[in-house]
Structures are given as structure tokens and as C-alpha cells.
Design a protein around this motif. Structure first.
Motif, PDB file in Angstrom:
ATOM      1  N   ARG A  63       0.833  -1.209   0.000  1.00 35.33           N
ATOM      2  CA  ARG A  63       0.000   0.000   0.000  1.00 35.33           C
ATOM      3  C   ARG A  63       0.865   1.255   0.000  1.00 35.33           C
ATOM      4  O   ARG A  63       0.501   2.272  -0.567  1.00 35.33           O
ATOM      5  N   ARG A  64       1.995   1.196   0.695  1.00 39.64           N
ATOM      6  CA  ARG A  64       2.860   2.361   0.839  1.00 39.64           C
ATOM      7  C   ARG A  64       4.300   1.944   0.569  1.00 39.64           C
ATOM      8  O   ARG A  64       4.745   0.919   1.064  1.00 39.64           O
ATOM      9  N   CYS A  65       5.013   2.758  -0.188  1.00 39.42           N
ATOM     10  CA  CYS A  65       6.410   2.480  -0.508  1.00 39.42           C
ATOM     11  C   CYS A  65       7.265   2.592   0.749  1.00 39.42           C
ATOM     12  O   CYS A  65       7.102   3.521   1.539  1.00 39.42           O
ATOM     13  N   THR A  66       8.164   1.637   0.923  1.00 38.58           N
ATOM     14  CA  THR A  66       9.058   1.656   2.079  1.00 38.58           C
ATOM     15  C   THR A  66      10.441   2.194   1.729  1.00 38.58           C
ATOM     16  O   THR A  66      11.295   2.285   2.595  1.00 38.58           O
ATOM     17  N   LEU A  67      10.650   2.554   0.484  1.00 32.06           N
ATOM     18  CA  LEU A  67      11.915   3.119   0.025  1.00 32.06           C
ATOM     19  C   LEU A  67      11.732   4.606  -0.258  1.00 32.06           C
ATOM     20  O   LEU A  67      10.608   5.073  -0.451  1.00 32.06           O
ATOM     21  N   PRO A  74      -6.622   6.069 -10.428  1.00 30.54           N
ATOM     22  CA  PRO A  74      -7.081   6.893  -9.308  1.00 30.54           C
ATOM     23  C   PRO A  74      -7.919   6.107  -8.290  1.00 30.54           C
ATOM     24  O   PRO A  74      -7.950   6.452  -7.118  1.00 30.54           O
ATOM     25  N   GLN A  75      -8.573   5.052  -8.726  1.00 29.46           N
ATOM     26  CA  GLN A  75      -9.404   4.252  -7.825  1.00 29.46           C
ATOM     27  C   GLN A  75      -8.642   3.095  -7.188  1.00 29.46           C
ATOM     28  O   GLN A  75      -9.208   2.356  -6.389  1.00 29.46           O
ATOM     29  N   GLY A  76      -7.381   2.881  -7.581  1.00 26.04           N
ATOM     30  CA  GLY A  76      -6.584   1.797  -7.029  1.00 26.04           C
ATOM     31  C   GLY A  76      -6.001   0.910  -8.110  1.00 26.04           C
ATOM     32  O   GLY A  76      -5.807   1.336  -9.254  1.00 26.04           O
ATOM     33  N   THR A 109      -0.342  -9.513  -2.897  1.00 24.56           N
ATOM     34  CA  THR A 109      -0.525  -8.078  -3.117  1.00 24.56           C
ATOM     35  C   THR A 109      -1.261  -7.505  -1.918  1.00 24.56           C
ATOM     36  O   THR A 109      -2.360  -7.946  -1.597  1.00 24.56           O
ATOM     37  N   GLU A 110      -0.652  -6.537  -1.245  1.00 25.52           N
ATOM     38  CA  GLU A 110      -1.265  -5.974  -0.047  1.00 25.52           C
ATOM     39  C   GLU A 110      -2.561  -5.216  -0.348  1.00 25.52           C
ATOM     40  O   GLU A 110      -3.581  -5.487   0.277  1.00 25.52           O
ATOM     41  N   PRO A 111      -2.572  -4.271  -1.310  1.00 27.51           N
ATOM     42  CA  PRO A 111      -3.835  -3.579  -1.600  1.00 27.51           C
ATOM     43  C   PRO A 111      -4.830  -4.519  -2.283  1.00 27.51           C
ATOM     44  O   PRO A 111      -4.441  -5.466  -2.977  1.00 27.51           O
ATOM     45  N   LYS A 112      -6.087  -4.253  -2.123  1.00 28.68           N
ATOM     46  CA  LYS A 112      -7.142  -5.016  -2.789  1.00 28.68           C
ATOM     47  C   LYS A 112      -7.065  -4.756  -4.285  1.00 28.68           C
ATOM     48  O   LYS A 112      -6.955  -3.617  -4.729  1.00 28.68           O
TER      49      LYS A 112
END
Length: 72
Positions: A10-14, A36-38, A57-60
Motif C-alpha cells: 500500500r505504501r512504498c518503504t523506500l 485513481p481508484q486503485g 498483493t497488499e492492496p485489494k
């Protein structure tokens, strides 16, 4: 477990070099559009299920119906 690590987060760690620069993700398992919707799952590798791709994949992931296998 090591095999349980998510490949798309969901969020970049780098550190980021550009915001909103990625529009498509192509991996050994899938082709995914970033909008824009994912995330939208467009294609899957032969023999790989939508469920397997989602588990890594973390995001849906959204789909627009049946997700076809990639052809080479």
C-alpha cells in the motif's frame, strides 16, 4: 514466513523519486494498472489464479470481470 511477503504494498518503504509516476505494474505473475481508484488486475500468468496474485498483493485488486491469462 518468507514466502508470505507481499510483493506490492500500500505504501512504498523506500525513498520516493517521483510521486504518481507508475501507471502499470508488470510482474512474473500479473499485469496490473494503477489508477485513481486503485489497482486493477488486467492479466495473469498462465496457471496463476487471481487468488494467488491477491495473496501476494497488499492492496485489494479490482477486476473488470474474468481476468484472462497472458498469451506469449
Amino acid at each position: 514466513a518468507k514466502g508470505d511477503e507481499k510483493k506490492i504494498l500500500r505504501r512504498c518503504t523506500l525513498p520516493l523519486t517521483a510521486m504518481k509516476a507508475v501507471h502499470r505494474i508488470i510482474t512474473d505473475l500479473a499485469v496490473i494498472d494503477v489508477g485513481p481508484q486503485g489497482l486493477v488486475l488486467l492479466e495473469r500468468a498462465p496457471g496463476v489464479s487471481v487468488e494467488e496474485i491477491q495473496s501476494k498483493t497488499e492492496p485489494k485488486l479490482a477486476t473488470t470481470g474474468a481476468v484472462p491469462e497472458m498469451t506469449f
